[in-house]
Scaffold this motif. Sequence first.
Motif, PDB file in Angstrom:
ATOM      1  N   GLY A  16      -4.437  18.998  38.493  1.00  0.00           N
ATOM      2  CA  GLY A  16      -5.756  19.346  39.034  1.00  0.00           C
ATOM      3  C   GLY A  16      -5.910  18.928  40.479  1.00  0.00           C
ATOM      4  N   ILE A  17      -7.017  19.358  41.085  1.00  0.00           N
ATOM      5  CA  ILE A  17      -7.396  18.867  42.409  1.00  0.00           C
ATOM      6  C   ILE A  17      -8.810  18.314  42.272  1.00  0.00           C
ATOM      7  N   THR A  18      -9.044  17.144  42.855  1.00  0.00           N
ATOM      8  CA  THR A  18     -10.350  16.487  42.734  1.00  0.00           C
ATOM      9  C   THR A  18     -10.911  16.212  44.116  1.00  0.00           C
ATOM     10  N   LEU A  19     -12.156  16.629  44.320  1.00  0.00           N
ATOM     11  CA  LEU A  19     -12.790  16.464  45.629  1.00  0.00           C
ATOM     12  C   LEU A  19     -14.128  15.759  45.472  1.00  0.00           C
ATOM     13  N   ARG A  20     -14.407  14.834  46.401  1.00  0.00           N
ATOM     14  CA  ARG A  20     -15.704  14.160  46.354  1.00  0.00           C
ATOM     15  C   ARG A  20     -16.784  15.082  46.928  1.00  0.00           C
ATOM     16  N   ILE A  21     -17.884  15.162  46.204  1.00  0.00           N
ATOM     17  CA  ILE A  21     -18.958  16.099  46.528  1.00  0.00           C
ATOM     18  C   ILE A  21     -20.127  15.360  47.178  1.00  0.00           C
ATOM     19  N   LYS A  22     -20.555  15.889  48.337  1.00  0.00           N
ATOM     20  CA  LYS A  22     -21.764  15.346  48.974  1.00  0.00           C
ATOM     21  C   LYS A  22     -22.987  15.867  48.253  1.00  0.00           C
ATOM     22  N   GLU A  23     -22.933  17.166  47.935  1.00  0.00           N
ATOM     23  CA  GLU A  23     -24.117  17.821  47.406  1.00  0.00           C
ATOM     24  C   GLU A  23     -23.741  19.155  46.767  1.00  0.00           C
ATOM     25  N   SER A  24     -24.390  19.459  45.652  1.00  0.00           N
ATOM     26  CA  SER A  24     -24.237  20.791  45.066  1.00  0.00           C
ATOM     27  C   SER A  24     -25.344  21.669  45.636  1.00  0.00           C
ATOM     28  N   LEU A  25     -24.953  22.717  46.365  1.00  0.00           N
ATOM     29  CA  LEU A  25     -25.954  23.532  47.075  1.00  0.00           C
ATOM     30  C   LEU A  25     -26.486  24.670  46.223  1.00  0.00           C
ATOM     31  N   HIS A  26     -25.643  25.182  45.317  1.00  0.00           N
ATOM     32  CA  HIS A  26     -26.076  26.336  44.515  1.00  0.00           C
ATOM     33  C   HIS A  26     -25.140  26.498  43.322  1.00  0.00           C
ATOM     34  N   THR A  27     -25.716  26.756  42.151  1.00  0.00           N
ATOM     35  CA  THR A  27     -24.885  27.153  41.001  1.00  0.00           C
ATOM     36  C   THR A  27     -25.611  28.276  40.279  1.00  0.00           C
ATOM     37  N   GLU A  28     -24.833  29.218  39.752  1.00  0.00           N
ATOM     38  CA  GLU A  28     -25.437  30.272  38.935  1.00  0.00           C
ATOM     39  C   GLU A  28     -24.403  30.894  38.016  1.00  0.00           C
ATOM     40  N   ARG A  29     -24.914  31.494  36.946  1.00  0.00           N
ATOM     41  CA  ARG A  29     -24.062  32.274  36.057  1.00  0.00           C
ATOM     42  C   ARG A  29     -24.323  33.735  36.433  1.00  0.00           C
ATOM     43  N   THR A  30     -23.356  34.390  37.061  1.00  0.00           N
ATOM     44  CA  THR A  30     -23.549  35.793  37.442  1.00  0.00           C
ATOM     45  C   THR A  30     -23.134  36.659  36.240  1.00  0.00           C
ATOM     46  N   PRO A  31     -23.325  37.969  36.298  1.00  0.00           N
ATOM     47  CA  PRO A  31     -22.851  38.803  35.184  1.00  0.00           C
ATOM     48  C   PRO A  31     -21.332  38.737  34.996  1.00  0.00           C
ATOM     49  N   TYR A  32     -20.595  38.238  36.004  1.00  0.00           N
ATOM     50  CA  TYR A  32     -19.141  38.253  35.939  1.00  0.00           C
ATOM     51  C   TYR A  32     -18.494  36.888  35.778  1.00  0.00           C
ATOM     52  N   GLN A  33     -19.175  35.833  36.303  1.00  0.00           N
ATOM     53  CA  GLN A  33     -18.504  34.534  36.361  1.00  0.00           C
ATOM     54  C   GLN A  33     -19.496  33.418  36.685  1.00  0.00           C
ATOM     55  N   ASP A  34     -19.024  32.168  36.542  1.00  0.00           N
ATOM     56  CA  ASP A  34     -19.808  31.024  36.995  1.00  0.00           C
ATOM     57  C   ASP A  34     -19.524  30.832  38.478  1.00  0.00           C
ATOM     58  N   LEU A  35     -20.576  30.656  39.249  1.00  0.00           N
ATOM     59  CA  LEU A  35     -20.429  30.518  40.702  1.00  0.00           C
ATOM     60  C   LEU A  35     -21.016  29.176  41.121  1.00  0.00           C
ATOM     61  N   ALA A  36     -20.298  28.470  41.991  1.00  0.00           N
ATOM     62  CA  ALA A  36     -20.850  27.225  42.532  1.00  0.00           C
ATOM     63  C   ALA A  36     -20.534  27.133  44.016  1.00  0.00           C
ATOM     64  N   LEU A  37     -21.485  26.603  44.780  1.00  0.00           N
ATOM     65  CA  LEU A  37     -21.276  26.353  46.190  1.00  0.00           C
ATOM     66  C   LEU A  37     -21.497  24.854  46.382  1.00  0.00           C
ATOM     67  N   LEU A  38     -20.412  24.136  46.653  1.00  0.00           N
ATOM     68  CA  LEU A  38     -20.479  22.678  46.728  1.00  0.00           C
ATOM     69  C   LEU A  38     -20.141  22.224  48.136  1.00  0.00           C
ATOM     70  N   ASP A  39     -20.783  21.143  48.576  1.00  0.00           N
ATOM     71  CA  ASP A  39     -20.444  20.576  49.879  1.00  0.00           C
ATOM     72  C   ASP A  39     -19.516  19.388  49.644  1.00  0.00           C
ATOM     73  N   THR A  40     -18.259  19.505  50.073  1.00  0.00           N
ATOM     74  CA  THR A  40     -17.282  18.446  49.831  1.00  0.00           C
ATOM     75  C   THR A  40     -17.149  17.566  51.070  1.00  0.00           C
ATOM     76  N   VAL A  41     -16.718  16.315  50.865  1.00  0.00           N
ATOM     77  CA  VAL A  41     -16.528  15.407  51.991  1.00  0.00           C
ATOM     78  C   VAL A  41     -15.302  15.834  52.798  1.00  0.00           C
ATOM     79  N   GLN A  42     -14.216  16.167  52.115  1.00  0.00           N
ATOM     80  CA  GLN A  42     -12.941  16.421  52.794  1.00  0.00           C
ATOM     81  C   GLN A  42     -12.835  17.807  53.431  1.00  0.00           C
ATOM     82  N   PHE A  43     -13.313  18.825  52.748  1.00  0.00           N
ATOM     83  CA  PHE A  43     -13.056  20.209  53.188  1.00  0.00           C
ATOM     84  C   PHE A  43     -14.317  20.995  53.536  1.00  0.00           C
ATOM     85  N   GLY A  44     -15.453  20.325  53.625  1.00  0.00           N
ATOM     86  CA  GLY A  44     -16.693  21.047  53.948  1.00  0.00           C
ATOM     87  C   GLY A  44     -17.168  21.861  52.750  1.00  0.00           C
ATOM     88  N   ARG A  45     -17.960  22.873  53.043  1.00  0.00           N
ATOM     89  CA  ARG A  45     -18.525  23.675  51.947  1.00  0.00           C
ATOM     90  C   ARG A  45     -17.433  24.483  51.246  1.00  0.00           C
TER      91      ARG A  45
END
Length: 280
Positions: A16-45
């Motif tokens: 796996g890959i593990t990233l520390r999260i500053k903040e979860s900006l958005h999550t939703e279940r779309t008709p096709y998939q689970d979507l998340a937009l997370l703000d990570t410390v190491q790699f940005g959004r």
Amino acid sequence: MEMELWFTEKQTPDLGITLRIKESLHTERTPYQDLALLDTVQFGRMLVLDGTVQTTERDEFVYHEMLTHVALFTHPEPKRVLVVGGGDGGAIREILKHPSVEKAELVEIDGAVVETSRKYLPEISCALDDARARVIIDDGVKYVREAHEKYDVIIVDSTDPVGPAVGLFAVEFYRSVFEALKDDGILVAQTESPFVNQNVLSHAYQAVASVFPITRLYLASIPTYPSGLWSFTMGSKRHDPLAVLSDRELNFETKYYTPEMGKACFALPRFVQDLIKQGR
Ligand code: AG3
């Protein structure tokens, strides 16, 4: 003590890959998939679909530049380009750097990916509003099958071959891409990691090679994707990247791609050569 929040993508049952999260900006279940937009410390959004990392602000340039410029510089004058998937818009941004491009279409199955990227990833999605860009929310397999115009370059910017993207790795799809390309057209597809997805890579390569006269695989380092080493497969009707790429002048800014890189990326380690030799 402040609470620590971490996100893990289970890339395989054992890795796996593990990233520390500053903040979860958005999550939703779309008709096709689970979507998340997370703000990570190491790699940005970071955009995550069905638990898998799609792109991050800090390393997206490698993927989007290498997905597009290798094919667009192989073609002498790309005018019409189609991206299948890639709803974040990163591929379109790079394609529109080429002055010869008159029209760049994006066909993305999930409108929520486009909307979320427009809102939270402006530096990646910025070119979607360009006058030469056109966004179509539709099934890419169907769109290419029914295409009534011919393209110079078709780029497959898909998720892993599970869920909505399965059809984008099938030989039938590569055949309809071939049909939708002009006589000297070029296909390029992201084809996963030679360490983690050997079967996907070799099947995709063989499938492209069964349709296109010229097939070339190349590599780039993308730290947030499984194993960090990533492959792309090009199918070409006439132009061979190995013959033309190092001569093409780079007339815009890049962060990863250089004419030297356009040549070097086709140098394959022995184990990768073996993967694409095996066939089925
Ligand atoms: N598409 C390729 C993502 C594959 C990554 N796989 C994974 N993390 N298991 C990215 C879309 C960017 N435009």
